[in-house]
Design a protein around this motif. Structure first.
Motif, PDB file in Angstrom:
ATOM      1  N   VAL A  72       0.842  -1.199   0.000  1.00 19.46           N
ATOM      2  CA  VAL A  72       0.000   0.000   0.000  1.00 19.46           C
ATOM      3  C   VAL A  72       0.873   1.243   0.000  1.00 19.46           C
ATOM      4  O   VAL A  72       2.069   1.203   0.321  1.00 19.46           O
ATOM      5  N   ARG A  73       0.240   2.355  -0.377  1.00 21.03           N
ATOM      6  CA  ARG A  73       0.806   3.689  -0.200  1.00 21.03           C
ATOM      7  C   ARG A  73      -0.116   4.468   0.724  1.00 21.03           C
ATOM      8  O   ARG A  73      -1.338   4.281   0.695  1.00 21.03           O
ATOM      9  N   LEU A  74       0.461   5.356   1.536  1.00 19.41           N
ATOM     10  CA  LEU A  74      -0.331   6.165   2.457  1.00 19.41           C
ATOM     11  C   LEU A  74      -0.461   7.583   1.928  1.00 19.41           C
ATOM     12  O   LEU A  74       0.527   8.175   1.476  1.00 19.41           O
ATOM     13  N   TYR A  75      -1.669   8.084   1.992  1.00 21.05           N
ATOM     14  CA  TYR A  75      -1.962   9.471   1.623  1.00 21.05           C
ATOM     15  C   TYR A  75      -2.667  10.146   2.798  1.00 21.05           C
ATOM     16  O   TYR A  75      -3.528   9.531   3.444  1.00 21.05           O
ATOM     17  N   SER A  76      -2.318  11.371   3.065  1.00 20.39           N
ATOM     18  CA  SER A  76      -2.974  12.101   4.145  1.00 20.39           C
ATOM     19  C   SER A  76      -4.460  12.233   3.822  1.00 20.39           C
ATOM     20  O   SER A  76      -4.842  12.694   2.746  1.00 20.39           O
ATOM     21  N   ALA A  77      -5.307  11.822   4.773  1.00 18.50           N
ATOM     22  CA  ALA A  77      -6.752  11.843   4.549  1.00 18.50           C
ATOM     23  C   ALA A  77      -7.382  13.197   4.853  1.00 18.50           C
ATOM     24  O   ALA A  77      -8.548  13.415   4.539  1.00 18.50           O
ATOM     25  N   THR A  78      -6.643  14.097   5.455  1.00 21.79           N
ATOM     26  CA  THR A  78      -7.189  15.415   5.817  1.00 21.79           C
ATOM     27  C   THR A  78      -6.233  16.504   5.342  1.00 21.79           C
ATOM     28  O   THR A  78      -5.060  16.247   5.040  1.00 21.79           O
ATOM     29  N   GLU A  79      -6.745  17.720   5.286  1.00 20.35           N
ATOM     30  CA  GLU A  79      -5.921  18.874   4.944  1.00 20.35           C
ATOM     31  C   GLU A  79      -6.421  20.081   5.721  1.00 20.35           C
ATOM     32  O   GLU A  79      -7.625  20.246   5.918  1.00 20.35           O
ATOM     33  N   GLU A  80      -5.511  20.881   6.204  1.00 20.69           N
ATOM     34  CA  GLU A  80      -5.862  22.077   6.943  1.00 20.69           C
ATOM     35  C   GLU A  80      -6.266  23.180   5.980  1.00 20.69           C
ATOM     36  O   GLU A  80      -5.601  23.398   4.961  1.00 20.69           O
ATOM     37  N   LYS A  81      -7.333  23.883   6.313  1.00 19.76           N
ATOM     38  CA  LYS A  81      -7.824  24.972   5.476  1.00 19.76           C
ATOM     39  C   LYS A  81      -7.474  26.343   6.062  1.00 19.76           C
ATOM     40  O   LYS A  81      -8.040  27.348   5.655  1.00 19.76           O
ATOM     41  N   ASP A  82      -6.575  26.364   7.018  1.00 22.18           N
ATOM     42  CA  ASP A  82      -6.195  27.638   7.618  1.00 22.18           C
ATOM     43  C   ASP A  82      -5.509  28.526   6.579  1.00 22.18           C
ATOM     44  O   ASP A  82      -4.780  28.038   5.701  1.00 22.18           O
ATOM     45  N   ILE A  83      -5.716  29.821   6.699  1.00 20.76           N
ATOM     46  CA  ILE A  83      -5.062  30.785   5.813  1.00 20.76           C
ATOM     47  C   ILE A  83      -3.672  31.069   6.377  1.00 20.76           C
ATOM     48  O   ILE A  83      -3.526  31.478   7.523  1.00 20.76           O
ATOM     49  N   SER A  84      -2.667  30.832   5.555  1.00 20.00           N
ATOM     50  CA  SER A  84      -1.289  31.013   6.013  1.00 20.00           C
ATOM     51  C   SER A  84      -0.818  32.435   5.721  1.00 20.00           C
ATOM     52  O   SER A  84      -1.190  33.038   4.716  1.00 20.00           O
ATOM     53  N   ASN A 143     -16.679  30.080  10.226  1.00 26.11           N
ATOM     54  CA  ASN A 143     -17.067  31.481  10.061  1.00 26.11           C
ATOM     55  C   ASN A 143     -15.867  32.419  10.147  1.00 26.11           C
ATOM     56  O   ASN A 143     -15.817  33.441   9.449  1.00 26.11           O
ATOM     57  N   TYR A 144     -14.895  32.073  10.972  1.00 29.05           N
ATOM     58  CA  TYR A 144     -13.724  32.935  11.111  1.00 29.05           C
ATOM     59  C   TYR A 144     -12.933  32.975   9.809  1.00 29.05           C
ATOM     60  O   TYR A 144     -12.528  34.042   9.343  1.00 29.05           O
ATOM     61  N   ARG A 145     -12.721  31.802   9.198  1.00 30.39           N
ATOM     62  CA  ARG A 145     -11.952  31.771   7.948  1.00 30.39           C
ATOM     63  C   ARG A 145     -12.685  32.505   6.832  1.00 30.39           C
ATOM     64  O   ARG A 145     -12.070  33.217   6.028  1.00 30.39           O
ATOM     65  N   GLU A 146     -14.021  32.339   6.747  1.00 33.10           N
ATOM     66  CA  GLU A 146     -14.792  33.037   5.725  1.00 33.10           C
ATOM     67  C   GLU A 146     -14.700  34.557   5.898  1.00 33.10           C
ATOM     68  O   GLU A 146     -14.549  35.299   4.924  1.00 33.10           O
TER      69      GLU A 146
END
Length: 327
Positions: free
Chosen positions: A18-30, A210-213
């Protein structure tokens, strides 16, 4: 998605590449640190604290600082010689019910993508886990560190979710745990009513950041040169000291949010009843006082009427009586 690990799941004598892929991603504004006056990027240099010279990344090693301040330097060879038997394998240790895994231990999830020519062993393990209603507790080495993890299924895919080691979970030690706190049955019933008012199925799509929007709108306004307006704040209810009253209001607000008509609170009903009783009592008191005031006058009138009748009877009797003869 970028693969972060490649290896195999050891399912008994069956090996599943198998290969592993990150199942999540952060949507924070950098953001980047910049100079306020001209917007220039702020860059940091890796400078040695001993000689003051800038150090290339290739010459940087890991160091462990002792309690006396002395540093022990570890090289790549030191890490390479560590006894990690699961460097390229996901070793299955046991199968357990998923509800027995404490949620506080859950770490980062990864999707497992089968890389072999035949996906049958992968599907076999997936279907076996679903049929047994269990998850697999495994060991895996990620980023030069051995980790505890579990294998579970999600939408037809095997998910490897890292777990904290038991000694990494802190034991809660707070003063209130030793106190004898008593909750009244009425308060418990009202709290359960609040839970029932907000109960439903978990639908992640109905929740938004709501904060990110709002932050994205601020950035867009800055780019377009428009005036940035602060979003209107939701009205805050006044502070309620009484616990029961706070719970009643919470239930009413929860029902309002769900589109239900909030029932009249017991406190309001009690207050109305008390007000009605007080008004009835006051009316009764007024009637009693009026009656008491009328009784003396009525008695006086009765006495006056009786005296008048007695006088009239005496006068009538005097007229009817014969005149007394005298010798």
């Amino acid at each position: 998605m970028q693969s972060i690990w490649k290896g195999a799941i050891s399912f008994g004598l069956v090996s599943i590449p198998v290969r592993l892929y990150s199942a999540t991603e952060e949507k924070d504004i950098s953001f980047r640190q910049v100079h306020r006056d001209d917007g220039g990027r702020i860059r940091y240099k890796r400078v040695c604290s001993v000689d003051g010279e800038e150090v290339p990344y290739a010459d940087i090693a890991k160091g462990y600082e002792l309690s006396d301040g002395e540093v022990v330097v570890l090289t790549d060879d030191d890490f390479a010689n560590l006894p990690i038997s699961t460097s390229r394998a996901v070793e299955v240790l046991s199968f357990v019910p998923e509800e027995q895994v404490d949620l506080v231990m859950l770490g980062k999830p990864y999707y497992c993508d089968p890389t072999g020519a035949d996906a049958k062993p992968y599907v076999l393990l997936r279907d076996s886990l679903e049929g047994a209603g269990k998850v697999a507790i495994v060991k895996v080495a990620l980023r030069q560190r051995e980790r505890l993890a579990m294998l579970r299924t999600r939408d037809g895919v095997l998910v490897l979710q890292t777990l904290l080691w038991p000694d990494e979970v802190r034991e809660p030690k707070f003063n209130f745990l030793d106190e004898d706190v008593t909750v009244r049955p009425q308060e418990l019933q009202m709290a359960e009513s609040y839970i029932a008012a907000l109960s439903g199925d978990f639908e992640p799509e109905q929740y938004t950041d709501n904060y990110r929007e709002a932050l994205e709108e601020v950035i867009e306004a800055k780019v377009a040169g428009r005036e940035v307006k602060a979003p209107a704040e939701a009205p805050r209810s006044g502070q309620v000291v009484d616990l029961m009253e706070a719970l009643r209001r919470s239930v009413a607000e929860a029902k309002t949010r769900r589109g239900e008509a909030p029932a009249v609170s017991e406190r309001s009903t009690g207050s109305a009843s008390a007000t009605k009783k007080a008004a009835t009592k006051a009316t009764g008191t007024k009637k009693t006082a009026s009656k008491a005031a009328k009784e003396p006058a009525k008695k006086a009138a009765t006495k006056k009427s009786a005296a008048s009748k007695t006088a009239k009877a005496a006068k009538k009797t005097a007229k009817k009586a014969p005149a007394r003869r005298t010798a």
